[in-house]
Design an enzyme around this catalytic site. Sequence first.
Site, PDB file in Angstrom:
ATOM      1  N   ALA A 185       0.824  -1.208   0.000  1.00 48.81           N
ATOM      2  CA  ALA A 185       0.000   0.000   0.000  1.00 48.81           C
ATOM      3  C   ALA A 185       0.860   1.262   0.000  1.00 48.81           C
ATOM      4  O   ALA A 185       1.802   1.371   0.786  1.00 48.81           O
ATOM      5  CB  ALA A 185      -0.893   0.001   1.225  1.00 48.81           C
ATOM      6  N   ASN A 241     -10.743  -3.712  -0.764  1.00 49.83           N
ATOM      7  CA  ASN A 241      -9.811  -4.791  -0.454  1.00 49.83           C
ATOM      8  C   ASN A 241     -10.398  -6.151  -0.824  1.00 49.83           C
ATOM      9  O   ASN A 241      -9.728  -6.994  -1.408  1.00 49.83           O
ATOM     10  CB  ASN A 241      -9.509  -4.758   1.053  1.00 49.83           C
ATOM     11  CG  ASN A 241      -8.049  -4.977   1.312  1.00 49.83           C
ATOM     12  OD1 ASN A 241      -7.554  -6.057   1.127  1.00 49.83           O
ATOM     13  ND2 ASN A 241      -7.356  -3.935   1.715  1.00 49.83           N
ATOM     14  N   LEU A 275      -0.272  -6.222   0.880  1.00 46.70           N
ATOM     15  CA  LEU A 275      -1.294  -6.803  -0.002  1.00 46.70           C
ATOM     16  C   LEU A 275      -0.654  -7.373  -1.263  1.00 46.70           C
ATOM     17  O   LEU A 275      -1.099  -8.396  -1.786  1.00 46.70           O
ATOM     18  CB  LEU A 275      -2.341  -5.725  -0.349  1.00 46.70           C
ATOM     19  CG  LEU A 275      -3.550  -6.167  -1.169  1.00 46.70           C
ATOM     20  CD1 LEU A 275      -4.287  -7.350  -0.524  1.00 46.70           C
ATOM     21  CD2 LEU A 275      -4.531  -5.012  -1.377  1.00 46.70           C
ATOM     22  N   GLU A 301      -4.801  -9.820   5.367  1.00 44.72           N
ATOM     23  CA  GLU A 301      -5.457  -9.412   4.107  1.00 44.72           C
ATOM     24  C   GLU A 301      -5.075 -10.356   2.985  1.00 44.72           C
ATOM     25  O   GLU A 301      -4.067 -11.058   3.069  1.00 44.72           O
ATOM     26  CB  GLU A 301      -4.993  -8.006   3.715  1.00 44.72           C
ATOM     27  CG  GLU A 301      -5.489  -6.928   4.631  1.00 44.72           C
ATOM     28  CD  GLU A 301      -5.040  -5.542   4.201  1.00 44.72           C
ATOM     29  OE1 GLU A 301      -4.518  -5.387   3.080  1.00 44.72           O
ATOM     30  OE2 GLU A 301      -5.223  -4.625   5.004  1.00 44.72           O
TER      31      GLU A 301
HETATM   32  N1  CO8 Z   1       4.362   3.859  -0.103  1.00 42.45           N
HETATM   33  C1  CO8 Z   1       4.897   4.994  -0.632  1.00 42.45           C
HETATM   34  N2  CO8 Z   1       6.229   5.183  -0.844  1.00 42.45           N
HETATM   35  C2  CO8 Z   1       7.036   4.155  -0.521  1.00 42.45           C
HETATM   36  C3  CO8 Z   1       6.563   2.944   0.021  1.00 42.45           C
HETATM   37  C4  CO8 Z   1       5.148   2.806   0.240  1.00 42.45           C
HETATM   38  N3  CO8 Z   1       4.605   1.699   0.732  1.00 42.45           N
HETATM   39  N4  CO8 Z   1       7.601   2.110   0.246  1.00 42.45           N
HETATM   40  C5  CO8 Z   1       8.713   2.783  -0.152  1.00 42.45           C
HETATM   41  N5  CO8 Z   1       8.367   4.014  -0.604  1.00 42.45           N
HETATM   42  C6  CO8 Z   1       9.276   5.053  -1.110  1.00 42.45           C
HETATM   43  C7  CO8 Z   1      10.078   5.654   0.020  1.00 42.45           C
HETATM   44  O1  CO8 Z   1       9.374   6.710   0.641  1.00 42.45           O
HETATM   45  C8  CO8 Z   1      11.323   6.130  -0.716  1.00 42.45           C
HETATM   46  O2  CO8 Z   1      11.018   7.340  -1.385  1.00 42.45           O
HETATM   47  P1  CO8 Z   1      12.132   8.543  -1.421  1.00 42.45           P
HETATM   48  O3  CO8 Z   1      13.280   7.987  -2.217  1.00 42.45           O
HETATM   49  O4  CO8 Z   1      11.406   9.662  -2.123  1.00 42.45           O
HETATM   50  O5  CO8 Z   1      12.497   8.825  -0.020  1.00 42.45           O
HETATM   51  C9  CO8 Z   1      11.527   5.069  -1.803  1.00 42.45           C
HETATM   52  O6  CO8 Z   1      10.252   4.423  -1.942  1.00 42.45           O
HETATM   53  C10 CO8 Z   1      12.572   4.035  -1.417  1.00 42.45           C
HETATM   54  O7  CO8 Z   1      12.207   3.501  -0.147  1.00 42.45           O
HETATM   55  P2  CO8 Z   1      13.246   3.377   1.070  1.00 42.45           P
HETATM   56  O8  CO8 Z   1      14.268   4.475   0.990  1.00 42.45           O
HETATM   57  O9  CO8 Z   1      12.449   3.272   2.323  1.00 42.45           O
HETATM   58  O10 CO8 Z   1      13.955   1.985   0.721  1.00 42.45           O
HETATM   59  P3  CO8 Z   1      14.562   0.932   1.760  1.00 42.45           P
HETATM   60  O11 CO8 Z   1      15.243  -0.111   0.951  1.00 42.45           O
HETATM   61  O12 CO8 Z   1      15.338   1.622   2.818  1.00 42.45           O
HETATM   62  O13 CO8 Z   1      13.290   0.260   2.502  1.00 42.45           O
HETATM   63  C11 CO8 Z   1      11.142  -0.807   2.594  1.00 42.45           C
HETATM   64  C12 CO8 Z   1      12.399  -0.512   1.768  1.00 42.45           C
HETATM   65  C13 CO8 Z   1      11.509  -1.758   3.751  1.00 42.45           C
HETATM   66  C14 CO8 Z   1      10.123  -1.480   1.680  1.00 42.45           C
HETATM   67  C15 CO8 Z   1      10.558   0.497   3.183  1.00 42.45           C
HETATM   68  O14 CO8 Z   1      10.450   1.462   2.149  1.00 42.45           O
HETATM   69  C16 CO8 Z   1       9.190   0.331   3.786  1.00 42.45           C
HETATM   70  O15 CO8 Z   1       9.073  -0.136   4.899  1.00 42.45           O
HETATM   71  N6  CO8 Z   1       8.115   0.706   3.044  1.00 42.45           N
HETATM   72  C17 CO8 Z   1       6.764   0.570   3.504  1.00 42.45           C
HETATM   73  C18 CO8 Z   1       6.242  -0.846   3.265  1.00 42.45           C
HETATM   74  C19 CO8 Z   1       4.853  -1.026   3.855  1.00 42.45           C
HETATM   75  O16 CO8 Z   1       4.689  -1.039   5.046  1.00 42.45           O
HETATM   76  N7  CO8 Z   1       3.809  -1.167   2.995  1.00 42.45           N
HETATM   77  C20 CO8 Z   1       2.453  -1.321   3.391  1.00 42.45           C
HETATM   78  C21 CO8 Z   1       2.109  -2.782   3.522  1.00 42.45           C
HETATM   79  S1  CO8 Z   1       0.524  -3.084   4.226  1.00 42.45           S
HETATM   80  C22 CO8 Z   1      -0.488  -3.362   2.904  1.00 42.45           C
HETATM   81  O17 CO8 Z   1      -0.073  -3.441   1.777  1.00 42.45           O
HETATM   82  C23 CO8 Z   1      -1.938  -3.504   3.255  1.00 42.45           C
HETATM   83  C24 CO8 Z   1      -2.767  -2.601   2.409  1.00 42.45           C
HETATM   84  C25 CO8 Z   1      -4.061  -2.162   3.014  1.00 42.45           C
HETATM   85  C26 CO8 Z   1      -4.563  -0.858   2.458  1.00 42.45           C
HETATM   86  C27 CO8 Z   1      -4.403  -0.740   0.949  1.00 42.45           C
HETATM   87  C28 CO8 Z   1      -4.413   0.740   0.526  1.00 42.45           C
HETATM   88  C29 CO8 Z   1      -3.957   0.914  -0.931  1.00 42.45           C
END
Ligand code: CO8
Length: 293
Positions: free
Chosen positions: A67, A102, A127, A160
């Site tokens: 997400a 969802n 997801l 989910e």
């Molecule tokens: N959303 C938006 N931007 C993101 C996301 C995200 N989920 N993940 C990464 N990015 C962006 C970062 O902000 C960053 O942008 P910038 O370069 O402009 O700062 C770029 O991508 C690179 O990310 P990182 O620098 O953080 O890269 P790392 O290698 O250090 O970390 C990770 C990678 C571990 C994936 C980390 O980015 C992270 O934890 N991301 C969030 C992951 C997450 O929690 N996702 C949600 C999962 S829950 C789900 O999917 C359930 C959905 C229910 C609702 C659905 C609604 C649509």
Amino acid sequence: MKTSQQKISYEVEPPFFIIRFESPETLNAMTYDDYIYVTTLLELSSDNPDCYFTVLESSGRFFSSGADFNSIPPNIIDKNGINPNLDPKVIQKWLENFLCKNQYITQSFIRHDKILVACLNGPAIGLSAAIVLLCDLVYAMNIEETYLQFPFSTLGLSNEGSVSWTLPNKLGRNKSFEKLLFAQKVHGYEIQGSVLLESHINYHQLEIDYNNDKEKIVETFNKLMIQELKQKSKNIFLPTVLKMKALLKDESLVSQLELINTKEVNSGLKFWVNGIPQGRFQKLKNMKKAARK
Ligand code: CO8
């Protein structure tokens, strides 16, 4: 901000219908619009009699980071001092914003009738990871760097994408408890041979520096995966694969997945009504913002 059509491309290359995630700058994070756009592409594939395989590909370091935290709407609660649990408008808002969407997205993957193939260039989260577990064939570019992670508990969500059924059935019950309750990574080596299948691509034979040319290697992986699938399906009578899918994923299995999907979204609804995931997504977004400074 990119539109879903800019973030997700598709190509019809019979017998393959190829869907590609193309927003590596966010690690292919997805809004609900994006996921719903993917479901419309699944339907296009389903309606195309020349396509037998729907292939999901991606770009950059991650298959998908789940997400998009920028797309989570804020929770306006307690504005009038109303307990959100008692305000039907708040419940309706999250029925529309979470439960219906969802459930619909997961259902589209559960019911998809073509062979669903995921080509993992890297990890999948949330997801998107649950969707990978709903695919029929899953290939990984690099087992060591690939993982699936379901950070539902840290985000104040419930399970989910029918993961309550798929993960225990692929990984075992007790291990799945630990992975889901504590949002731990499911490493490539843990699901190698069960979820992740071996591809015959030998990167050492390619004239690409694996560590220094990631973009090129992902592009090559996607191309070679299609070539490999073409090679594998060269001598088969294609209509049989759909009959086989209908048997391997028969109505009783589909019904179980649908039932758990319904239970999952209903179990998560209350958290959204109470504003828990919204607050936690906001925190995550702020942490990422602070890290950028
Ligand atoms: N959303 C938006 N931007 C993101 C996301 C995200 N989920 N993940 C990464 N990015 C962006 C970062 O902000 C960053 O942008 P910038 O370069 O402009 O700062 C770029 O991508 C690179 O990310 P990182 O620098 O953080 O890269 P790392 O290698 O250090 O970390 C990770 C990678 C571990 C994936 C980390 O980015 C992270 O934890 N991301 C969030 C992951 C997450 O929690 N996702 C949600 C999962 S829950 C789900 O999917 C359930 C959905 C229910 C609702 C659905 C609604 C649509």
